[in-house]
Design an enzyme around this catalytic site. Structure first.
Site, PDB file in Angstrom:
ATOM      1  N   SER A   1       0.643  10.957 -17.117  1.00  0.00           N
ATOM      2  CA  SER A   1      -0.538  11.212 -17.939  1.00  0.00           C
ATOM      3  C   SER A   1      -0.332  12.471 -18.755  1.00  0.00           C
ATOM      4  CB  SER A   1      -1.768  11.378 -17.042  1.00  0.00           C
ATOM      5  OG  SER A   1      -2.872  11.880 -17.762  1.00  0.00           O
TER       6      SER A   1
ATOM      7  N   GLN B   1     -10.702  16.310  -2.407  1.00  0.00           N
ATOM      8  CA  GLN B   1     -10.004  15.338  -3.248  1.00  0.00           C
ATOM      9  C   GLN B   1      -8.494  15.577  -3.290  1.00  0.00           C
ATOM     10  OE1 GLN B   1     -11.730  15.195  -7.170  1.00  0.00           O
ATOM     11  NE2 GLN B   1     -13.832  15.113  -6.407  1.00  0.00           N
TER      12      GLN B   1
ATOM     13  N   ARG C   1      -9.203   2.016 -21.896  1.00  0.00           N
ATOM     14  CA  ARG C   1     -10.413   1.419 -21.333  1.00  0.00           C
ATOM     15  C   ARG C   1     -10.057   0.683 -20.037  1.00  0.00           C
ATOM     16  NH1 ARG C   1     -11.199   0.598 -26.855  1.00  0.00           N
ATOM     17  NH2 ARG C   1     -10.442  -1.556 -26.783  1.00  0.00           N
ATOM     18  N   THR C   2     -10.115   1.410 -18.940  1.00  0.00           N
ATOM     19  CA  THR C   2      -9.800   0.851 -17.627  1.00  0.00           C
ATOM     20  C   THR C   2     -10.843   1.333 -16.624  1.00  0.00           C
ATOM     21  OG1 THR C   2      -8.422   2.735 -16.980  1.00  0.00           O
ATOM     22  CG2 THR C   2      -7.324   0.919 -18.150  1.00  0.00           C
TER      23      THR C   2
ATOM     24  N   TYR D   1      -5.744  15.607 -10.070  1.00  0.00           N
ATOM     25  CA  TYR D   1      -5.057  14.507 -10.745  1.00  0.00           C
ATOM     26  C   TYR D   1      -3.964  15.060 -11.670  1.00  0.00           C
ATOM     27  CZ  TYR D   1      -4.355  10.358 -13.669  1.00  0.00           C
ATOM     28  OH  TYR D   1      -3.796   9.306 -14.347  1.00  0.00           O
ATOM     29  N   GLY D   2      -4.301  16.100 -12.434  1.00  0.00           N
ATOM     30  CA  GLY D   2      -3.322  16.679 -13.344  1.00  0.00           C
ATOM     31  C   GLY D   2      -2.104  17.210 -12.614  1.00  0.00           C
TER      32      GLY D   2
ATOM     33  N   ASP E   1       0.874  -1.170   0.000  1.00  0.00           N
ATOM     34  CA  ASP E   1       0.000   0.000   0.000  1.00  0.00           C
ATOM     35  C   ASP E   1       0.913   1.222   0.000  1.00  0.00           C
ATOM     36  OD1 ASP E   1      -1.701   2.105   0.459  1.00  0.00           O
ATOM     37  OD2 ASP E   1      -2.662   1.247   2.236  1.00  0.00           O
TER      38      ASP E   1
END
Length: 264
Positions: free
Chosen positions: A136, A100, A222-223, A188-189, A57
């Protein structure tokens, strides 16, 4: 020759396919996953004696320390580390933006850095070490102001300073001033921007050594993370990480997208 790979978040999606593809060039592939039942199921799905599960983890310091010690005792070194484990809140998630931020940074940035620090001594033992951060296209520099771009791309930037920038972003989000302070509007970015910056910091540190450090974007696959809406199968996206993990890859400090070097 024994070649050992560690892939985090390998029980599904991009990570699973990275592990699957690395079986062709590695003699041991460790699927490092938080959920033991899912990790063991992924190993059974691979049906290859070279694949094994180890619990990890990356959001837990004790888990990281236990994992690193177990890897050292079991195999003695690491030749490939693919940092794939990450989280992303779905667009429909009701958690407020500010709520978040910390969970995203804890896993995607601080957890990735902590695991990397723990395994770097084992990577340094490899004759052709390969460290790959799965990032990403959302981590591009253009999401932040020009001043922030200079901060992240500064060739003198250290890991400690990078983590301080992440902390500053979190503080500005909490205070409701992140946009005015030159930050983007994606937790996230920003986390993936930090991951790319970290890969470049380490690439500079290890320049001239046997260790190569790069980051990649697997594309919109596609996840589960994309709610299976991506236009690319995960096995294709995984190839971006795998090519950087191969011993004959000479790239260092690059960001790869669509299996080619891309501008950050």
């Amino acid at each position: 020759m024994t070649r050992v790979a560690v892939v985090t978040g390998a029980n599904k999606g991009i990570g699973f396919h990275v592990a699957q593809q690395l079986l062709a060039s590695c003699t041991v592939v460790i699927l490092a996953c938080r959920d033991a039942s899912r990790g063991e199921a992924a190993v059974r799905r691979l049906s290859d004696p070279k694949a094994r599960f180890m619990q990890l983890d990356i959001g837990d310091e004790a888990s990281i320390a236990t994992f690193a010690a177990a890897v050292e005792q079991d195999v003695g070194r690491v030749d490939v580390l693919v940092n794939n484990a990450a989280i992303a809140f779905k667009a429909a998630d009701p958690t407020p933006f500010a709520g978040q931020t910390e969970p995203t940074l804890k896993i995607n940035v601080r957890g990735t850095v902590a695991l990397t620090d723990a395994l770097l001594p084992l990577l340094e033992r490899s004759d052709a070490g390969r460290l790959v951060h799965v990032a990403s296209m959302a981590g591009k520099l253009r999401q932040v102001s020009r001043k922030r771009q200079r901060d992240f791309s500064d060739p003198a930037l250290t890991t400690e300073q990078l983590l301080s920038l992440a902390d500053e972003f979190a503080a500005d989000v909490a205070a409701g001033r992140h946009k005015a302070a030159g930050w983007g509007s994606s937790n996230y970015g920003l986390s993936k921007l930090c991951v790319i910056a970290h890969s470049k910091i380490l690439a500079r540190k290890y320049a001239g050594s046997a260790l190569r450090v790069n980051a990649c974007c697997p594309g919109y696959c596609r996840t589960d993370m994309s709610s299976n809406r991506g236009g690319r199968p995960p096995e294709i996206g995984a190839r971006n990480a795998v090519l950087l993990a191969l011993p004959d890859c000479g790239l260092n400090g690059e960001f790869v997208q669509d299996e080619a070097v891309s501008a950050w």
